[in-house]
Scaffold this active site. Structure first.
Site, mmCIF file in Angstrom:
data_model
loop_
_atom_site.group_PDB
_atom_site.id
_atom_site.type_symbol
_atom_site.label_atom_id
_atom_site.label_comp_id
_atom_site.label_asym_id
_atom_site.label_seq_id
_atom_site.Cartn_x
_atom_site.Cartn_y
_atom_site.Cartn_z
ATOM 1 N N ARG A 128 0.829 -1.224 0.000
ATOM 2 C CA ARG A 128 0.000 0.000 0.000
ATOM 3 C C ARG A 128 0.857 1.266 0.000
ATOM 4 N NH1 ARG A 128 -1.211 4.411 3.399
ATOM 5 N NH2 ARG A 128 -3.298 5.176 2.986
ATOM 6 N N ARG B 157 -1.375 -9.015 10.367
ATOM 7 C CA ARG B 157 -0.815 -8.766 9.042
ATOM 8 C C ARG B 157 0.676 -8.470 9.155
ATOM 9 N NH1 ARG B 157 -5.289 -5.884 6.264
ATOM 10 N NH2 ARG B 157 -3.696 -5.488 4.711
ATOM 11 N N ASP C 128 -13.382 5.201 2.030
ATOM 12 C CA ASP C 128 -13.692 4.606 3.341
ATOM 13 C C ASP C 128 -14.541 5.524 4.213
ATOM 14 O OD1 ASP C 128 -12.276 2.405 2.649
ATOM 15 O OD2 ASP C 128 -10.684 2.625 4.142
ATOM 16 N N ALA D 196 -10.323 -0.267 -1.875
ATOM 17 C CA ALA D 196 -9.551 0.782 -2.543
ATOM 18 C C ALA D 196 -10.059 1.004 -3.972
ATOM 19 C CB ALA D 196 -8.077 0.406 -2.550
HETATM 20 C C1 LIG Z 1 -1.997 4.353 7.489
HETATM 21 C C2 LIG Z 1 -2.901 3.505 6.657
HETATM 22 C C3 LIG Z 1 -2.484 2.212 6.299
HETATM 23 C C4 LIG Z 1 -3.326 1.394 5.545
HETATM 24 N N1 LIG Z 1 -2.893 0.141 5.190
HETATM 25 C C5 LIG Z 1 -3.665 -0.641 4.420
HETATM 26 C C6 LIG Z 1 -3.211 -1.914 4.006
HETATM 27 O O1 LIG Z 1 -2.136 -2.346 4.336
HETATM 28 N N2 LIG Z 1 -4.031 -2.677 3.216
HETATM 29 C C7 LIG Z 1 -5.255 -2.221 2.825
HETATM 30 O O2 LIG Z 1 -5.962 -2.941 2.093
HETATM 31 N N3 LIG Z 1 -5.717 -1.007 3.190
HETATM 32 C C8 LIG Z 1 -4.953 -0.208 3.984
HETATM 33 N N4 LIG Z 1 -5.415 1.031 4.367
HETATM 34 C C9 LIG Z 1 -6.770 1.433 3.980
HETATM 35 C C10 LIG Z 1 -6.862 1.746 2.539
HETATM 36 O O3 LIG Z 1 -5.893 2.708 2.177
HETATM 37 C C11 LIG Z 1 -8.271 2.213 2.258
HETATM 38 O O4 LIG Z 1 -9.174 1.208 2.651
HETATM 39 C C12 LIG Z 1 -8.567 2.469 0.790
HETATM 40 O O5 LIG Z 1 -7.436 2.733 0.036
HETATM 41 C C13 LIG Z 1 -9.535 3.652 0.654
HETATM 42 O O6 LIG Z 1 -8.785 4.816 0.914
HETATM 43 P P1 LIG Z 1 -9.340 6.184 1.459
HETATM 44 O O7 LIG Z 1 -8.542 7.208 0.739
HETATM 45 O O8 LIG Z 1 -10.797 6.238 1.432
HETATM 46 O O9 LIG Z 1 -8.929 6.166 3.012
HETATM 47 P P2 LIG Z 1 -7.488 6.251 3.694
HETATM 48 O O10 LIG Z 1 -6.491 5.476 2.955
HETATM 49 O O11 LIG Z 1 -7.714 5.901 5.123
HETATM 50 O O12 LIG Z 1 -7.083 7.800 3.584
HETATM 51 C C14 LIG Z 1 -7.691 8.829 4.344
HETATM 52 C C15 LIG Z 1 -6.713 9.974 4.475
HETATM 53 O O13 LIG Z 1 -7.362 11.084 5.092
HETATM 54 C C16 LIG Z 1 -6.484 11.682 6.015
HETATM 55 N N5 LIG Z 1 -7.289 12.405 7.006
HETATM 56 C C17 LIG Z 1 -8.147 11.894 7.918
HETATM 57 N N6 LIG Z 1 -8.729 12.853 8.639
HETATM 58 C C18 LIG Z 1 -8.244 14.033 8.170
HETATM 59 C C19 LIG Z 1 -8.475 15.397 8.519
HETATM 60 N N7 LIG Z 1 -9.330 15.736 9.497
HETATM 61 N N8 LIG Z 1 -7.825 16.360 7.844
HETATM 62 C C20 LIG Z 1 -6.953 16.043 6.835
HETATM 63 N N9 LIG Z 1 -6.688 14.747 6.481
HETATM 64 C C21 LIG Z 1 -7.328 13.758 7.132
HETATM 65 C C22 LIG Z 1 -5.732 10.487 6.592
HETATM 66 O O14 LIG Z 1 -4.513 10.873 7.194
HETATM 67 C C23 LIG Z 1 -5.528 9.622 5.354
HETATM 68 O O15 LIG Z 1 -4.323 9.933 4.679
HETATM 69 C C24 LIG Z 1 -4.607 1.871 5.137
HETATM 70 C C25 LIG Z 1 -5.031 3.171 5.494
HETATM 71 C C26 LIG Z 1 -4.176 3.988 6.233
HETATM 72 C C27 LIG Z 1 -4.639 5.395 6.581
#
Ligand SMILES: Cc1cc2nc3c(=O)[nH]c(=O)nc-3n(C[C@H](O)[C@H](O)[C@H](O)COP(=O)(O)OP(=O)(O)OC[C@H]3O[C@@H](n4cnc5c(N)ncnc54)[C@H](O)[C@@H]3O)c2cc1C
Length: 458
Positions: free
Chosen positions: A122, A200, A319, A332
């Site tokens: 990731r 994991r 998410d 994702a």
């Molecule tokens: C640290 C981390 C590690 C992960 N590892 C895995 C993995 O190994 N395998 C897997 O399948 N999925 C993993 N995931 C989840 C995966 O990335 C998500 O399920 C998927 O990619 C959907 O992504 P998303 O952008 O909706 O959410 P996310 O990937 O969770 O991204 C959300 C982002 O919003 C930022 N954020 C939150 N609140 C605020 C705020 N108030 N102000 C500004 N920014 C904010 C967070 O810092 C983050 O960077 C991980 C997520 C994170 C955050």
């Protein structure tokens, strides 16, 4: 994009300023959802600011999967040559019962249409996407924690580090513990423990002892490999990548602990090994080579009644709107579909109809996302409740398919084709909140689609 306290109109022109016609978007969160929305929005001519609370990029997490439905978008952005070398090149999936009896060797063939699935670390894939966004000139701001969301009839915005930013729309891509979700719902949506957790790990093969252990070295000695074992309420998956140089595993098991979800919570190796005490000894041989692991508690959130704020100027994606169980392998990818849909709708709607664009986004995505979410439950139950005798007779009953209704979907094309009709319907009939149906109905639909697929594949 205005940073005026009174939310006045932005200056037109170049040099990072929005022009009068451009749709101005503030995206909160630079995960895959936020970055994808920024990239596609920039490509569609919108003006974008991305706010990320992390002060800098960190290579976090372990294995993540993108299906062909996301793969075709990454390929369109020209990222294949960067993604593919760091991805796991899987050729076969060897699935076993917990005792070690082979259930099936599924050959994982490249798709006939040349579209790739991307499975990899990731953090590494995320870094490529961040660098791509920066190269495109996207205004990506780290160390910006959004503390407040607001909207009026004409604008929406956030408060970040004490500064009030204004745009036409705000996209809340702030992950499972979304603050934007609170604004949209008007209450805190408390997650429930799912009854499961996942240990994991991701580690370098060299020096771990895996290359020397005959019970484990088949995972790394001949390029990349992919193995799985299933038992009552437990499944264990492991794979190697970069030509067998790196190894990752996930083991999903029962866990009733009511603890916060976190990707960083450390697990204890003795607890991991206890789960496979009486299993095929190859499982403990692989698991024990990891120097450490993460204990990730899986939580449930009920489907949200809506992903939109009252005035439809703030939308949740990824998410923040709909966390997925890992057994769907689609969390994702669905975030990427959301992101692309918003960007296309806003292009077709234009600034003056930005609210209509977001309403159409929710209407177009809601049922599909629910159906894909349900595949996670269907797949997990299939593996965790497998009857050994039945599986021997019918290995297909525990196979997990790359279902065509998920993988064939081209979110960009679909939005271009369907936005006009959906927008017109909303204009004529008024906007309706998505219909919440009970989980069983969605499950029935998913199971029926799978049966139809199998019948065609015979
Ligand atoms: C640290 C981390 C590690 C992960 N590892 C895995 C993995 O190994 N395998 C897997 O399948 N999925 C993993 N995931 C989840 C995966 O990335 C998500 O399920 C998927 O990619 C959907 O992504 P998303 O952008 O909706 O959410 P996310 O990937 O969770 O991204 C959300 C982002 O919003 C930022 N954020 C939150 N609140 C605020 C705020 N108030 N102000 C500004 N920014 C904010 C967070 O810092 C983050 O960077 C991980 C997520 C994170 C955050």
């Amino acid at each position: 994009m205005s940073t005026e306290a009174n939310g006045t109109a932005p200056a037109a022109g170049t040099n990072g300023h929005a022009s009068e016609e451009q749709v101005q978007i503030i995206i909160v969160g630079a995960g895959f959802a936020g970055l994808a929305c920024a990239i596609e929005s920039k490509l569609k001519g919108h003006h974008v600011i991305v706010l990320e609370k992390f002060p800098e990029l960190k290579v976090l997490g372990d294995i993540i999967s993108f299906g062909a439905n996301a793969g075709r978008i990454f390929m369109r952005w020209g990222l294949h040559d960067k993604f593919w070398p760091v991805c796991t090149h899987l050729r076969q999936f060897h699935l076993h019962t917990w005792k070690g009896d082979l259930i099936d060797n599924t050959v994982l063939k490249p798709r006939a249409d040349g579209i790739y699935h991307y499975n990899g670390h990731r953090g590494e894939l995320h870094k490529i996407l961040i660098e791509h966004a920066i190269e495109m000139g996207i205004d990506l701001r780290f160390g910006q924690q959004v503390t407040e969301y607001w909207e009026t009839d004409d604008a929406a915005g956030v408060v970040v580090n004490g500064e009030r930013l204004t745009a036409d729309v705000v996209v809340g891509a702030d992950g499972v513990r979304s603050k934007a979700r609170e604004k949209v719902l008007g209450y805190f949506d408390k997650p429930r423990p799912s009854g499961y957790a996942i240990y994991r790990a991701w580690f370098t093969a060299a020096g771990s002892g895996i290359e020397e252990d005959p019970l484990a070295n088949y995972l790394v000695k001949d390029g990349d490999a992919f193995y799985g074992w299933i038992g009552k309420d437990v499944h264990f998956l492991c794979s190697s990548s970069k030509d067998g140089k790196e190894v990752s595993w996930v083991i999903t098991h029962k866990d009733e602990a009511d603890i916060e979800e976190s990707w960083q919570f450390p697990g204890k190796m003795e607890d991991v090994l206890k789960i496979v005490e009486d299993w095929d000894p190859r499982c403990a041989a692989i698991l024990s080579k990891a120097p450490s692991c993460v204990d990730w508690k899986l939580v449930y959130r009920d489907p949200l009644p809506t992903w939109l704020s009252r005035k439809a100027r703030i939308a949740l994606i990824g998410d923040a709107a709909h966390p997925f169980l890992p057994t769907s392998a689609q969390g994702a990818s669905q975030a990427i579909e959301d992101a692309v849909t918003i960007a296309v709708n806003l292009k077709l709607a234009g600034k003056k109809d930005a609210q209509l664009a977001l309403r159409a986004f929710e209407t177009m995505r809601y049922k599909r996302v629910r159906d894909v979410q349900v595949t996670g439950e269907v797949n997990r139950d299939k593996w965790h409740n497998a009857d050994e005798e039945a599986v021997k007779k019918d290995p297909d009953s525990v196979k997990i398919f790359n279902e065509e209704w998920i993988m064939e979907h081209d979110a960009e094309r679909w939005a271009f084709e369907h936005y006009p009709e959906v927008a017109e319907r909303i204009k004529q009939d008024g906007y309706k909140l998505p219909e919440l149906e009970d989980g069983d109905k969605a499950k029935e639909r998913v199971v029926q689609a799978r049966e139809e697929y199998l019948a065609r594949a015979m």
